[in-house]
Design a protein around this motif. Structure first.
Motif: not given
Lengths: 513, 474
Positions: A335-336, A349-350, A357-361, A387-388
């Motif tokens: 998770x990143x 993020x790309x 990986x999982x983009x946590x926010x 989430x942003x």
């Protein structure tokens, strides 16, 4: 400049000119919806950390051109942060083998008497002294909060002394309170440089593309792009930072422009297109393999090299994928959390998505629909919603709350927030450092390698965490870190006055009522 | 208009034009000094009422410029700031401050809050005092309010603004039953003195050996330590003027006497310890014993350098660009203990005019009749011009001075703010141990850049650099 007219809009900031925002909390898809519906949320914050102001952003941007000297019409402290920018230059210059320059801090050191009686006379003398000492190509007079409020007429002062100095003198209207959207400062700086540096083309270079770089994109990232394009028979005019302005002077001769960072270069590219008919090749931030493919394809297409581009892309993939996939195995499912200026945040993020990986926010600093909407949409399509938070000045109040419920394995972002993530027990990797490429194929591979290694050996981070837990304390209360709504301090701009008066803040933290 | 230490008359309708701009200033503003001082207190959070950039910008300037040390409970991005924008400048920022304070108290964890204000709010005339007083009445938090607009003075002035505010608003009356012999230390500005922590630790160590405990020292004090600091028997100001106004206010309020002794480096430390001991009435025998054992260790290290020093003649013409505290401290040590020939001193902290003579007297009172050239100036342009004429063969200065050192081909060690070419964490130059650290640093640079002496010496006699002669041949 003959056909370059003053576009007054830039002084109003990107909020007005590009419908940009600096306050938002929600998800990526929510923002895309607002952006598409031309209904951008207008918010403000009732709690704010520290961050960037218009003044320091302008100084940073202008310091990237050593031939321009920044004369800060300010009290002595406003220029303090330029020390950091002074570090960037020599690293890049040594690497390129060009003469090293220093980032000089020049300030009118406004004192108590000046703010009462005005600092105009001092400024005029200062312009002359700066010209005598440095013999710069141009002098940018940065207007600070204090100078702005006391109402010194800087333009008039410049007019008065311009004939007595060799350098081109211009004012940068960057009072610190002017805007929280620091992208505006890029626009203002480009505006002045276009007006004072750009020349009409002597010839048209059909095989040349302007690559617009940025101060935190060094030779380590530029070189691979130059060589990739070379292989396609495309020449690059890299508009460099910490270098002579020559590359900018005749940017008007190139056949097209492409940006490495769309946020920083937007205004320059836009004006080149508008006034000199040099098209901007719209690309994503090429920090991942897919975005680099896209970058190369689009530039190649402009020069009719589609076929050669495919061969090149294939070659590059063959070169990096075996090792890249090895790191991918190690990173898959991790998770990143990403936090950095918006184009880079989305580019990173790309890459994270490519690595499984999982983009946590994502915490991005600004959002301008015409610049960022495409990339954001692409990411949501590829990797799903995330989430942003748009945090304007780079503040970390929300992000610290966001990472509490489910801790990320790694923080991947700007250098400054790193320490707070480390204290919280999250391993960190900076998106940009001078010793590691972060763009292009090489950048994607090297970043993957670094991500994998920092997860393998987090010994330093663990020590910082230990210190905080055992001997120190965290500046935020548990009540805030565990508060269910990270966007608690984001309220509608229209409500601000009301909340201000009655001491009220949206929601309540129980322990403190 | 009141005169603030650290603010100088430059060009104004009232005063004669002296200099219009400062190139490479060697300090930040009052808010910068105040922030660094607050970050140096355990569990203290500054709430900054200013534009968004002030606190982070000053954090980068003050802390990164101090050898990349970063400190503070809520530092950098974490520092609460009202982040004023144009509408607040036009309509006033009081509502925003109330909002920010309320929110800060709710979500941040602190023992002590400071409300610091920037230029903007001083100019738009926000009534901060009334707002802070209202919050103080609720007694939920300990709040210290300090007005620190940047145009009011420099980092050194900011330090004293916080110091005086703490004496006025936090320090409690002394406890009658306190028997302990103790002192407070003033005059070392965190981050503005890149070696602040190391220096304070060494001074503390030495005072502890005399049986004196140190209360409010400036090195990670807790709120409790500062509250009880009025129990001290003596306040020691380690600078010619920084900290003096805090110590004076302390004396007026709590009757604690103060003495001034500029930051001691090397054998100067013995004199310092004797003066402190006398002021505190400490047994002479103990003082002699401590000094004797410290001097033995100090001399032993000098002896260990003997082969190199005596063998290669490390004596150099030394130029110093530093604030008044370091100028005096460094020059005395280098001339009186280390055999160097100080030829040039630029005092760069804009000390108040009335102490210029004191500073000159201190620097000119060296042993062996050495009389360096002294200028009191903060503008890089003026300093470098004077330095070029003096042409020392070794430079102790800041990172900005690379420009001149490179031009003159002289080796340079960064010892004064801003320092970005070294990392400084626990290192200190004060006292006996600090002076040995300083020797290690100086001699390391001297040995590394020995070849520069060849160039600069030949140039002084009008010859070319050997590189110019031989580059073509090879």
């Amino acid at each position: 400049m003959a056909n370059f007219e003053r576009d007054i809009g830039i002084f109003q900031g990107r909020e007005k000119r590009l419908d940009g925002i600096v306050h938002f909390g929600g998800t990526a898809s929510e923002l895309i919806k607002c952006s598409k519906g031309k209904n951008m949320p207008r918010k403000c914050r009732t709690y704010s950390g520290s961050g960037s102001c218009a003044f320091i952003a302008a100084i940073m941007n202008t310091c990237a051109f050593p031939e321009v000297k920044v004369l800060a019409h300010s009290p002595v402290g406003c220029t303090a942060g330029a020390i950091l920018f002074g570090l960037f230059g020599p690293i890049q210059q040594k690497s390129r083998g060009v003469p090293e320059t220093t980032t000089d801090i020049i300030t009118t050191e406004l004192n108590e008497e000046d703010v009462v009686f005005g600092g105009a006379a001092k400024l005029e003398q200062a312009i002359i002294e700066t010209d005598e000492f440095f013999h710069p190509r141009a002098i940018a007079v940065g207007i600070s909060c204090a100078a702005g409020i006391i109402g010194d007429d800087v333009e008039a002062s410049i007019k008065k002394v311009q004939s007595r100095v060799k350098a081109n003198v211009f004012a940068v209207h960057c009072e610190g309170y002017k805007t929280l959207h620091v992208g505006t400062m890029w626009d203002i700086m480009w505006h002045e440089l276009i007006e004072h540096v750009l020349k009409e083309p002597r010839e048209k270079k059909k095989d040349t593309v302007n690559i617009i770089s940025g101060p935190t994109i060094g030779p380590i990232d530029e070189q691979p792009f130059i060589e990739l394009l070379e292989k396609l028979g495309i020449k690059s005019n890299v508009i460099l930072n910490y270098n002579s302005l020559d590359s900018l002077e005749y940017a008007t001769e190139s056949a097209a422009s492409v940006a490495l960072c769309s946020q920083a270069s937007h205004y320059l590219a836009e004006q080149l297109e508008k006034h000199w008919g040099i098209p901007l090749i719209d690309t994503h931030y090429a920090a991942s393999i897919e975005y680099t493919d896209d970058w190369v394809r689009k530039v190649a297409a402009h020069f009719g090299k589609e076929k050669e581009a495919e061969t090149l892309i294939e070659e590059e993939h063959r070169r990096i994928l075996p090792e890249f996939n090895k790191y991918k195995k190690e990173l898959e499912g991790k998770k990143v959390f990403i936090s950095v200026n918006i184009p880079r945040a989305l580019g990173c993020a790309s890459l994270a998505m490519e690595l499984g990986m999982k983009v946590m926010g994502v915490n991005a600093f600004q959002y301008d629909p015409p610049i960022n909407q495409n990339t954001l949409e692409d990411l949501v399509t590829r990797g799903g919603d995330f989430p942003l938070v748009i945090s304007g000045i780079g503040q970390i109040t929300e992000t610290q709350n966001m990472v509490q419920r489910e801790k990320p394995d790694i923080y991947f972002g700007d250098f400054e927030p790193s320490i707070w993530f480390a204290k919280n027990g999250v391993v960190t990797l900076t998106t940009f450092d001078f010793a590691r490429p972060h763009m292009g194929y090489t950048g994607a591979l090297e970043t993957a390698r670094s991500l994998a290694y920092v997860l393998k050996n987090p010994s330093y981070h663990k020590k910082v965490e230990l210190y905080t837990k055992k001997y120190g304390k965290f500046p935020y209360k548990k009540e805030w870190l565990q508060y269910p709504d990270p966007y608690r301090f984001l309220i509608d701009e229209a409500d601000e006055a009301v909340y201000g008066k009655d001491f009220g803040v949206k929601g309540e933290v129980k322990a403190h009522v | 208009m009141s005169k603030t230490p650290g603010s100088r008359n430059i060009h104004s309708p009232l005063t004669e034009s002296r200099v219009a701009c400062t190139i490479s200033p060697r300090f930040t503003c009052a808010l910068g000094g105040a922030l660094a001082t607050v970050w140096g207190i355990v569990g203290a959070i500054p709430i900054v009422h200013s534009s968004a950039g002030c606190s982070r910008n000053l954090y980068m300037g003050q802390c990164f410029g101090s050898g990349w040390q970063t400190f503070g409970h809520a530092r950098g991005l974490m520092t609460p700031s009202t982040s004023l924008v144009e509408k607040h400048v036009i309509f006033g920022g009081e509502g925003r401050l109330v909002q920010q304070m309320k929110a800060s108290f709710e979500i941040t964890e602190a023992d002590l809050y400071f409300v610091l204000s920037g230029c903007q709010v001083a100019l738009i005339g926000d009534d901060i005092r009334t707002i802070v007083d209202q919050f103080k009445e609720r007694k939920d938090q300990t709040i210290i309010m300090v007005e620190t607009p940047g145009f009011k003075g420099n980092s050194y002035a900011g330090y004293d603004m916080v110091g005086r505010a703490l004496v006025e608003q936090l320090v409690e009356p002394p406890d009658e039953n306190d028997e302990q012999i103790s002192v407070n230390l003033f005059g070392i500005v965190p981050a503005q003195d890149p070696f602040w922590q190391g220096n304070i630790i060494e001074i503390k160590r030495l005072l502890n050996r005399l049986g004196v405990s140190v209360r409010w020292s400036g090195d990670y004090d807790t709120i409790d330590t500062i509250k009880k600091s009025s129990n001290a028997d003596l306040n020691i100001v380690l600078s010619e003027y920084v900290g003096v106004s805090t110590a004076e206010l302390f004396k007026q309020k709590f009757g604690v006497p103060w003495i001034k002794y500029n930051l001691p480096i090397g054998s100067e430390t013995s004199k310092f310890l004797r003066i402190v001991a006398e002021a505190l009435g400490i047994d002479r025998e103990l003082v002699d014993l401590v000094i004797d054992s410290e001097e033995e260790q100090f001399l032993k290290q000098l002896d260990r350098l003997g082969h190199l020093y005596a063998g290669f003649n490390l004596q150099r013409d030394i130029g110093v660009i530093a604030d008044s505290t370091y100028s005096i401290g460094l020059i005395k040590f280098l001339a009186n203990d280390f055999g160097m020939n100080p030829t040039f001193v630029a005092v760069s902290d804009e000390p108040p005019a009335e102490i210029h003579d004191t500073i000159r007297k201190e620097i000119l009172g060296l042993d062996y009749g050495l009389k360096p050239q002294i200028i009191i100036e903060s503008d890089g342009n003026k300093i470098w011009r004077a330095l070029e004429e003096s042409h020392p063969t070794f430079l102790l200065a800041g990172s900005f001075d690379k420009r001149i050192a490179d031009r003159l081909d002289i080796p340079r060690l960064s010892v004064s703010y801003p320092i970005t070419d070294r990392v400084i964490l626990s290192r200190g130059y004060a006292g006996y141990r600090g002076s040995i650290t300083l020797i290690e640093d100086i001699v390391t640079v001297l040995m590394k850049d020995m070849h520069l002496v060849i160039d600069s010496t030949l140039a002084r006699h009008g010859y070319k650099k050997p590189a110019e002669q031989f580059a073509k041949v090879i």
